[in-house]
Design an enzyme around this catalytic site. Structure first.
Site, PDB file in Angstrom:
ATOM      1  N   GLN A   1     -74.300   3.939 -16.176  1.00 41.66           N
ATOM      2  CA  GLN A   1     -74.715   5.002 -15.250  1.00 41.66           C
ATOM      3  C   GLN A   1     -76.132   5.497 -15.508  1.00 41.66           C
ATOM      4  O   GLN A   1     -76.721   6.146 -14.645  1.00 41.66           O
ATOM      5  CB  GLN A   1     -73.741   6.191 -15.357  1.00 41.66           C
ATOM      6  CG  GLN A   1     -72.349   5.877 -14.847  1.00 41.66           C
ATOM      7  CD  GLN A   1     -71.413   7.039 -15.089  1.00 41.66           C
ATOM      8  OE1 GLN A   1     -70.834   7.161 -16.154  1.00 41.66           O
ATOM      9  NE2 GLN A   1     -71.278   7.921 -14.115  1.00 41.66           N
TER      10      GLN A   1
ATOM     11  N   HIS B   1     -61.588   4.976 -16.920  1.00 41.86           N
ATOM     12  CA  HIS B   1     -62.637   5.166 -15.900  1.00 41.86           C
ATOM     13  C   HIS B   1     -63.997   4.704 -16.446  1.00 41.86           C
ATOM     14  O   HIS B   1     -64.729   3.964 -15.781  1.00 41.86           O
ATOM     15  CB  HIS B   1     -62.662   6.649 -15.503  1.00 41.86           C
ATOM     16  CG  HIS B   1     -63.764   7.043 -14.567  1.00 41.86           C
ATOM     17  ND1 HIS B   1     -63.528   7.535 -13.298  1.00 41.86           N
ATOM     18  CD2 HIS B   1     -65.120   7.046 -14.717  1.00 41.86           C
ATOM     19  CE1 HIS B   1     -64.699   7.798 -12.716  1.00 41.86           C
ATOM     20  NE2 HIS B   1     -65.679   7.518 -13.554  1.00 41.86           N
ATOM     21  N   GLU B   2     -64.326   5.146 -17.676  1.00 45.79           N
ATOM     22  CA  GLU B   2     -65.640   4.793 -18.246  1.00 45.79           C
ATOM     23  C   GLU B   2     -65.728   3.297 -18.548  1.00 45.79           C
ATOM     24  O   GLU B   2     -66.780   2.681 -18.362  1.00 45.79           O
ATOM     25  CB  GLU B   2     -65.913   5.606 -19.516  1.00 45.79           C
ATOM     26  CG  GLU B   2     -65.950   7.120 -19.340  1.00 45.79           C
ATOM     27  CD  GLU B   2     -66.808   7.591 -18.191  1.00 45.79           C
ATOM     28  OE1 GLU B   2     -67.817   6.935 -17.877  1.00 45.79           O
ATOM     29  OE2 GLU B   2     -66.461   8.617 -17.571  1.00 45.79           O
TER      30      GLU B   2
ATOM     31  N   CYS C   1     -66.742  11.502 -10.519  1.00 45.70           N
ATOM     32  CA  CYS C   1     -67.684  10.682 -11.279  1.00 45.70           C
ATOM     33  C   CYS C   1     -69.082  11.258 -11.097  1.00 45.70           C
ATOM     34  O   CYS C   1     -69.458  11.618  -9.974  1.00 45.70           O
ATOM     35  CB  CYS C   1     -67.635   9.253 -10.747  1.00 45.70           C
ATOM     36  SG  CYS C   1     -68.742   8.128 -11.596  1.00 45.70           S
ATOM     37  N   LEU C   2     -69.850  11.318 -12.172  1.00 48.02           N
ATOM     38  CA  LEU C   2     -71.220  11.833 -12.068  1.00 48.02           C
ATOM     39  C   LEU C   2     -72.076  10.961 -11.158  1.00 48.02           C
ATOM     40  O   LEU C   2     -73.084  11.427 -10.634  1.00 48.02           O
ATOM     41  CB  LEU C   2     -71.857  11.934 -13.465  1.00 48.02           C
ATOM     42  CG  LEU C   2     -71.235  12.979 -14.402  1.00 48.02           C
ATOM     43  CD1 LEU C   2     -71.888  12.902 -15.787  1.00 48.02           C
ATOM     44  CD2 LEU C   2     -71.350  14.375 -13.820  1.00 48.02           C
TER      45      LEU C   2
ATOM     46  N   GLY D   1     -67.341  12.407 -19.135  1.00 42.35           N
ATOM     47  CA  GLY D   1     -67.594  11.065 -19.636  1.00 42.35           C
ATOM     48  C   GLY D   1     -68.823  10.474 -18.977  1.00 42.35           C
ATOM     49  O   GLY D   1     -69.182  10.858 -17.860  1.00 42.35           O
TER      50      GLY D   1
ATOM     51  N   HIS E   1     -66.739   1.337 -15.604  1.00 38.62           N
ATOM     52  CA  HIS E   1     -68.189   1.345 -15.368  1.00 38.62           C
ATOM     53  C   HIS E   1     -68.855   0.176 -16.094  1.00 38.62           C
ATOM     54  O   HIS E   1     -69.768  -0.462 -15.559  1.00 38.62           O
ATOM     55  CB  HIS E   1     -68.825   2.649 -15.874  1.00 38.62           C
ATOM     56  CG  HIS E   1     -68.734   3.802 -14.917  1.00 38.62           C
ATOM     57  ND1 HIS E   1     -69.271   3.753 -13.648  1.00 38.62           N
ATOM     58  CD2 HIS E   1     -68.186   5.034 -15.053  1.00 38.62           C
ATOM     59  CE1 HIS E   1     -69.055   4.916 -13.043  1.00 38.62           C
ATOM     60  NE2 HIS E   1     -68.394   5.715 -13.869  1.00 38.62           N
TER      61      HIS E   1
HETATM   62 NI    NI Z   1     -67.773   7.699 -13.573  1.00 34.74          NI
END
Ligand code: NI
Length: 170
Positions: free
Chosen positions: A51, A134-135, A92-93, A46, A138
């Site tokens: 991000q 989660h997304e 998480c990226l 995701g 963000h």
């Molecule tokens: Ni993330």
């Protein structure tokens, strides 16, 4: 198509609250293409626009094994979340190499526009439900490490800053 740079924690821009997408136009469609390419390239499941330093309510997700089922959520709203919750490890990226437990609803319903600007409602459970929550965090400027204890979070912050310094030195 282009790979987009991903902001890493503790970059303060990750705490920006995203604004609604005004129109699903050519600019947004190009952003979706680039975000999907960036997510697949980074081996993520995701990616939120936050991000990649675009502060509009857009996320892309693919939780399939085959990596061929992209899901685009524009202006997503959770319309229902189960009272049943479960703690699962998340990564998480924007926080590479860190995995830790976060409590989330096990099932949700979400309403969003898709990549064609059509309104849809989706029921999700398991990993997909976790990923959507989660997304969407963000988009509210929240990174998953903020659910962890201050001690753990500070340790992660120190580790990330050190990794960044080491990269810059190269
Ligand atoms: Ni993330």
């Amino acid at each position: 198509m282009a790979l987009l740079p991903i902001l890493t924690y503790p970059d303060p821009r990750l705490h920006t609250v995203a604004k609604p997408v005004q129109a699903v136009d050519a600019r947004i469609r190009a952003l979706i293409t680039d975000m999907l390419e960036t997510m697949y390239d980074a081996d993520g499941i995701g990616l939120a626009a936050t991000q990649v330093n675009v502060h509009e309510r857009l996320v892309v997700i693919d939780t399939s094994q085959e990596r061929n089922q992209p899901l685009v959520l524009i202006n997503p709203e959770i319309t229902w979340a189960s009272e049943e919750k479960q703690v699962g490890d998340e990564g998480c990226l924007s926080v590479p190499g860190i995995y830790d437990g976060v409590e989330r609803s096990t099932s949700i319903k979400v309403r969003a526009l898709d990549g064609d600007g059509q309104s849809r409602e989706l029921a999700a459970e398991g990993m997909l439900a976790v990923c959507i929550q989660h997304e969407m965090d963000h988009l509210m400027g929240k990174v998953f490490v903020e659910y962890l204890s201050p001690l753990k979070r500070n340790r992660i912050k120190t580790k990330m800053l050190k990794a960044r310094r080491d990269t810059e030195r190269v």
